[in-house]
Design a protein around this motif. Structure first.
Motif, PDB file in Angstrom:
ATOM      1  N   SER A  23       0.833  -1.215   0.000  1.00 18.08           N
ATOM      2  CA  SER A  23       0.000   0.000   0.000  1.00 18.08           C
ATOM      3  C   SER A  23       0.861   1.256   0.000  1.00 18.08           C
ATOM      4  O   SER A  23       0.570   2.223  -0.712  1.00 18.08           O
ATOM      5  CB  SER A  23      -0.931   0.019   1.210  1.00 18.08           C
ATOM      6  N   TRP A  24       1.913   1.230   0.788  1.00 20.02           N
ATOM      7  CA  TRP A  24       2.829   2.370   0.829  1.00 20.02           C
ATOM      8  C   TRP A  24       3.461   2.592  -0.542  1.00 20.02           C
ATOM      9  O   TRP A  24       3.530   3.730  -1.023  1.00 20.02           O
ATOM     10  CB  TRP A  24       3.913   2.127   1.881  1.00 20.02           C
ATOM     11  N   LYS A  27       1.044   4.066  -3.056  1.00 18.63           N
ATOM     12  CA  LYS A  27       0.830   5.488  -2.759  1.00 18.63           C
ATOM     13  C   LYS A  27       2.022   6.325  -3.221  1.00 18.63           C
ATOM     14  O   LYS A  27       1.847   7.393  -3.813  1.00 18.63           O
ATOM     15  CB  LYS A  27       0.599   5.670  -1.263  1.00 18.63           C
TER      16      LYS A  27
END
Length: 75
Positions: A23-24, A27
């Motif tokens: 997820s990081w 992003k």
């Protein structure tokens, strides 16, 4: 011009939706302006780690072909 260096681990996390940092990475990739720049050593490591984690190393090369990042320098 600002250039962002891309190392193997963020690339592997981006490609592996089961990775702890996926997820990081998604992003970060979506918020970074081009160009993202890497080197052959980082791509080789990303292919190895992707394969080791059950993924397809070809996914790394496909991103390169799509120009998601560039190989602009050699170590």
């Amino acid at each position: 011009m600002t250039v962002t260096l891309l190392d193997a681990e963020p690339l592997v996390a981006y490609l592996n939706d089961r990775a702890k940092w996926h997820s990081w990475a998604v992003k970060q990739f979506s918020g970074l302006p081009p160009p993202l720049v890497s080197c052959e050593a980082a791509l080789s490591e990303a292919c190895f780690l992707t394969c080791r984690n059950g993924g397809e190393p070809a996914d790394v090369l496909q991103m390169l072909r799509r120009r998601a990042f560039e190989v602009e320098f050699e170590l």
